[in-house]
Enzyme design. Sequence first.
Site, mmCIF file in Angstrom:
data_model
loop_
_atom_site.group_PDB
_atom_site.id
_atom_site.type_symbol
_atom_site.label_atom_id
_atom_site.label_comp_id
_atom_site.label_asym_id
_atom_site.label_seq_id
_atom_site.Cartn_x
_atom_site.Cartn_y
_atom_site.Cartn_z
ATOM 1 C CD GLU A 17 2.162 -0.623 3.660
ATOM 2 O OE1 GLU A 17 1.883 -0.120 4.770
ATOM 3 O OE2 GLU A 17 1.399 -0.566 2.675
ATOM 4 C CG HIS A 40 -11.845 -29.273 17.570
ATOM 5 N ND1 HIS A 40 -11.988 -29.780 16.292
ATOM 6 C CD2 HIS A 40 -12.579 -28.139 17.598
ATOM 7 C CE1 HIS A 40 -12.756 -28.980 15.584
ATOM 8 N NE2 HIS A 40 -13.141 -27.985 16.358
ATOM 9 N N GLY A 57 -6.497 -24.291 12.788
ATOM 10 C CA GLY A 57 -7.755 -24.627 12.130
ATOM 11 C C GLY A 57 -8.338 -23.489 11.317
ATOM 12 N N GLY A 87 0.846 -1.178 0.000
ATOM 13 C CA GLY A 87 0.000 0.000 0.000
ATOM 14 C C GLY A 87 0.882 1.228 0.000
ATOM 15 C CB SER A 88 0.122 4.831 -0.189
ATOM 16 O OG SER A 88 -0.799 4.833 0.898
ATOM 17 C CG HIS A 119 -1.934 -0.792 3.148
ATOM 18 N ND1 HIS A 119 -1.136 0.332 3.254
ATOM 19 C CD2 HIS A 119 -3.166 -0.333 2.797
ATOM 20 C CE1 HIS A 119 -1.839 1.406 2.962
ATOM 21 N NE2 HIS A 119 -3.080 1.025 2.695
ATOM 22 C CD GLU A 169 -3.808 -7.147 2.751
ATOM 23 O OE1 GLU A 169 -3.534 -6.018 2.322
ATOM 24 O OE2 GLU A 169 -4.907 -7.727 2.513
#
Length: 526
Positions: A28, A280, A400, A25-26, A70, A47
């Site tokens: 970065e 679980h 998971g 993004g800008s 970002h 991402e």
Amino acid sequence: MPSVRRIAHAFLERQGLTTVFGNPGSNELPFLSGLPDGFRYVLGLHEGAVVGMADGYAQASGRPALVSLHSAAGSGNALGALTNAVAARTPLVVLAGQQARPAIGPEAYLTNVDAPALMRPLVCWAAEPACARDVPRALAQAVFEARLRRGPAFLSVPYDDWTADADENAPAVLERRVERAGAPGAEQGRRLAGAVAAARRPALVLGGDIDADGLFHDAVRLAERLGGPVWAAPSVFRLPFPNRHPLFRGVLPAGIEPACRALAGHDLVLVLGAPVFRYHEHLPGRYLPEGTRLIQVTEDVSAAARAPVGEALVADPAAVTRLLLTALGTPDTPVHGYRPVPAPAGTRGPRLHPEEVFAALREEQPADTAYVVESTSTNSSWWRQMDLRRPGSYYFPAAGGLGFGLPGAVGVALARPGRPVVGVIGDGSANYGITALWTAARLRVPLTVVLLRNGTYGALHWFGGLLGVPDAPGLDLPGLDFTRIAEGYGVPARQIGGVAELRAALSEPVDGPRLLQVDTALTTPA
């Protein structure tokens, strides 16, 4: 003086963090400007896929991976994928761009308000430097925190910091070195070895850390010396032991009562490189059978502290394994007679049974193939048919969280270019990380994706039965054709019509990514 960015790039280069997984993004762009020769930027389209690729890459390479996100939106998009990296104890260095310092207070567009708080308590460490001159030191801390704590560390950096002048102390960070040693003391070692030697019916429970730490073959030697049964810890994300070894009993059930029942009759349970335990299904009961002693050995301080039962030694499992092998001696000859694989189950309809698919993989793929698996409803079929005898053969989403499988397979293939890699992906989970196919196509990653299409969230049908919820909506996924989706991303794909066609396709040479879609019958995880 050199810029903060120049010092940061030099530090990352010395630390071997020259592969950057990101979606820019800008905020970065100033960090990414002028990357030195030898750096590689691996672009992901979301991402979640970026973190999944980095997770697979770090696990397969055994080294930390660098992630560029970002600001708040990109960091938030990555949180689901980060849960798997946290549970797998994957060392990731996660950099996020922040607005320019003068714009943070007024909360200008693309400001990440209280950036470290967004990532806590998920990551093992999170910070934003107090000033530009602190960036090199903070970046070094992020790298060392990720290594020492074995998990993702997060650093948010205002974008105008990168072009600021570093101070005279900044170059000192280039010489920093932080190491850790965790061998038990002499008395601790004597007590542990004595307890194990005195056990009449010991059992081993091994976690994914055994494979991650390169202890796969040592675990076999220790198990053969003890002669007792071996389980993989519940919710195992790496295979720590050959699954057809005569001592292997499978994955320990992920419920309190069935796990206790499985361990009945053992006076000692030695847990190496795993929490106690990652349950679980909520199936209450006693944690341990009457008269059973449990000793846990782990580097994970949190796992040792939160365990509801047993004794814990916070130490390096490698050092403890070597200590036990020395104290107990090793067998003169290895155990032979690996258990045969049963004939695969079949179906009468046009869909293949998952066991037929896995039998084809076992027989047609090279023995050193690394499998990245994200098809929960086929777990029982997977373990019935596979014969995995090598380290690094199995990767699974550790928490998971769906979306690891496809990106993780790309990351594993990038880290191990000389080893065959197969992603075994369900149609439900494929949608969460589907954009990773674009990265695989752009980089021509040698990867086979076997897409199991049963048209439903199969594991949820099974879980609905356990919970007494047979009529939950939203469990079916009709009308998805991943061959067309894959081709749109640039990955050759085909629909497989039967076992013979699947075997023929698997035997073909692989010089880039490909997707094989197989329609399968609905099965249950257990």
